[in-house]
Design an enzyme around this catalytic site. Sequence first.
Site, short mmCIF file in Angstrom:
data_model
loop_
_atom_site.label_atom_id
_atom_site.label_comp_id
_atom_site.label_asym_id
_atom_site.label_seq_id
_atom_site.Cartn_x
_atom_site.Cartn_y
_atom_site.Cartn_z
N PHE B 10 -8.92 30.44 -7.31
CA PHE B 10 -8.58 31.30 -6.16
C PHE B 10 -7.75 32.47 -6.67
CE2 PHE B 10 -6.88 31.67 -1.60
CZ PHE B 10 -8.11 32.10 -1.11
N LYS B 123 -18.62 33.74 -17.32
CA LYS B 123 -19.62 33.94 -18.37
C LYS B 123 -19.84 32.69 -19.23
CE LYS B 123 -17.16 37.64 -19.45
NZ LYS B 123 -16.45 37.98 -18.21
N GLU B 147 -25.14 35.75 -10.75
CA GLU B 147 -25.34 37.20 -10.70
C GLU B 147 -24.17 37.97 -11.29
OE1 GLU B 147 -27.18 39.83 -11.01
OE2 GLU B 147 -28.33 39.31 -9.21
N GLY B 204 -5.09 48.14 -15.04
CA GLY B 204 -5.62 46.79 -14.83
C GLY B 204 -7.01 46.56 -15.41
N LYS B 222 -21.67 38.76 -23.22
CA LYS B 222 -22.60 39.31 -22.23
C LYS B 222 -24.00 39.52 -22.81
CE LYS B 222 -19.25 41.27 -19.09
NZ LYS B 222 -18.22 42.32 -18.93
N GLY B 319 -14.90 45.99 -9.65
CA GLY B 319 -13.61 45.36 -9.42
C GLY B 319 -13.84 44.00 -8.81
#
Lengths: 341, 341
Positions: B10, B123, B147, B204, B222, B319
């Site tokens: 969370f 990932k 996704e 950030g 990736k 983001g």
Amino acid sequence: MHIKLGLIGFGNVLRAFAELLQFKAPIIERDYDIQFSVVGISTHSHGTAIDPNGLDLRAALTIEALGELHHGEPLFDTFDFIEKCPADVMLEATWLDPKTGQPATDYVGASLEMGKHVVTANKGPVAFAHSELTRLARERNLGFFYESTVMDGVPIHSMRREGLLAVDVLKIRGVLNSTTNYILTRLQQGISMEEAIRDAQNIGVAETDPSNDIDGWDASIKIAILANTFMDADLRPIDVERTGIRNVTMEQAQAAHRVGKGLKLLCEAYREGSEVKARVQPMPLDSSDPLSLLEGTNTGFVVVTDILNRIVVMGGDSGPDTTAYGMLVDAINIARGRRSW
Amino acid sequence: MHIKLGLIGFGNVLRAFAELLQFKAPIIERDYDIQFSVVGISTHSHGTAIDPNGLDLRAALTIEALGELHHGEPLFDTFDFIEKCPADVMLEATWLDPKTGQPATDYVGASLEMGKHVVTANKGPVAFAHSELTRLARERNLGFFYESTVMDGVPIHSMRREGLLAVDVLKIRGVLNSTTNYILTRLQQGISMEEAIRDAQNIGVAETDPSNDIDGWDASIKIAILANTFMDADLRPIDVERTGIRNVTMEQAQAAHRVGKGLKLLCEAYREGSEVKARVQPMPLDSSDPLSLLEGTNTGFVVVTDILNRIVVMGGDSGPDTTAYGMLVDAINIARGRRSW
């Protein structure tokens, strides 16, 4: 799983489809456990054939008169073919009247009425009757898929259906007509409009009467389709504010190029209050705009949504095989139970 | 249709998911007839809560200790949570150890073992265990969707699943790591590497220890994911030939820029005989290459297949909300019966 296909039309696209189907049959069976057979082919001037046991595609691709392969009672017209063809899925790729969307729209409607799924590469049904045909398909739990209507087999409609859910699409910008893009690229290279059109005709990119492309009709049809499918609009091509490239000059294309811009036939759909509007017009695009990179017959578009602020999709060279590929993907998706909802 | 969700983690992403879910609930119900409720949330250091009747998301987003919202017997750890959470779909977005893919991979495996669909933005599971987890999901007819693992919510995995069927993917090229792309963009603007990293940390985009990005690990993870999902490879991040941007200088980035090129951390997967190989390295890209246009935190990739010779997909700013969006799309797709096959 065995799925029977009926082909409405047997021109460049569906002939390429017949070739592709044979080439990809092993991988389709391995990956999706689907075996396709073609049980009917209807053409305008080369006859019509139905064989419930599956037509020999090699033979269909080589003989002159398809009637030689026909089994069963005589067929009167395309609607009679649609009724009698024992197919699960009808694939439609016939001639399009860009002003009415006919006869393709009626062929698609008739197929759905008769309980057959539909794959079309024809822009007419989606530009002129998207909401009615979608409602009809949904009432009968049928697939109505049209991947190849815009950007050929580049997966943009499946992106909308499967990847852009529960979004508000705010804007679409695209370079969607490859003929005019090829011509504008030639102008930029120092070729006159007349010569560029002749070039395009010589390599099969432009038709004998190029006005459907040059005057922006094809681009208007395509942006109407995207407005209808991505933005839930109900536009017709005639609703699109349209300026073609007929009056664009070599000098204008070269002047844009000299300041680092690319002159493109830009298609846009956007929201104005509660309305969706669309326009097509020649426009010099900045070099930072991905659409400015589209040269020759390449096409692409940008979608802006409320959550993802930009998605750019661009394709490469296209032809009958890439259009056929989109139809094959649609047929596989219908076979494995995908629907629009 | 009522679908119960369990959240593993969370942090920023799943908090953004909880916000997005409330915002999009009406359109999800209207368009897909789906009502989502969150019946469990498990965190590392803010407690864990299960409520079979649905947690109050407003409350969950504001209170310090989630345990206050818990109904039922005490929970020992995350695996205990996964077992007892009465969810149809588990959404996983926890911390990732880039060298092992754990603990996320075990969380996903445990969820599938217990008959729960999985959506992950992590990932690890896809880079380290794609084929095993896919097999497990398929045996149990469960969704395993991811996704948001690459390019956030930009729909690229759904494109593979729904739009690129029965193709051979020959090659993938991408700019996939936004932190290094932001830093390279700053170098090109005349900022030193040290300063650029600090800038990235300040907004950030980079972590306190930026080595996971700078040394090309995130990019390697990736491209391994894309090789596994688009090219049916079975690569681990360690199999990727990897050069990061640690030794790139401002002078190199500016020199590339002066000759019209963009210096990018290029990720590639390609076929060599029957093998799929992958590499990550800084590379100056020509201005005609769409990937050269990706500035700042934008990412994108190009897929080359045997039929469609090029598909380019590029995203915009990203983001937590764009990552959350991809998870929401995955959850809707699982709810409406989509699977990977």
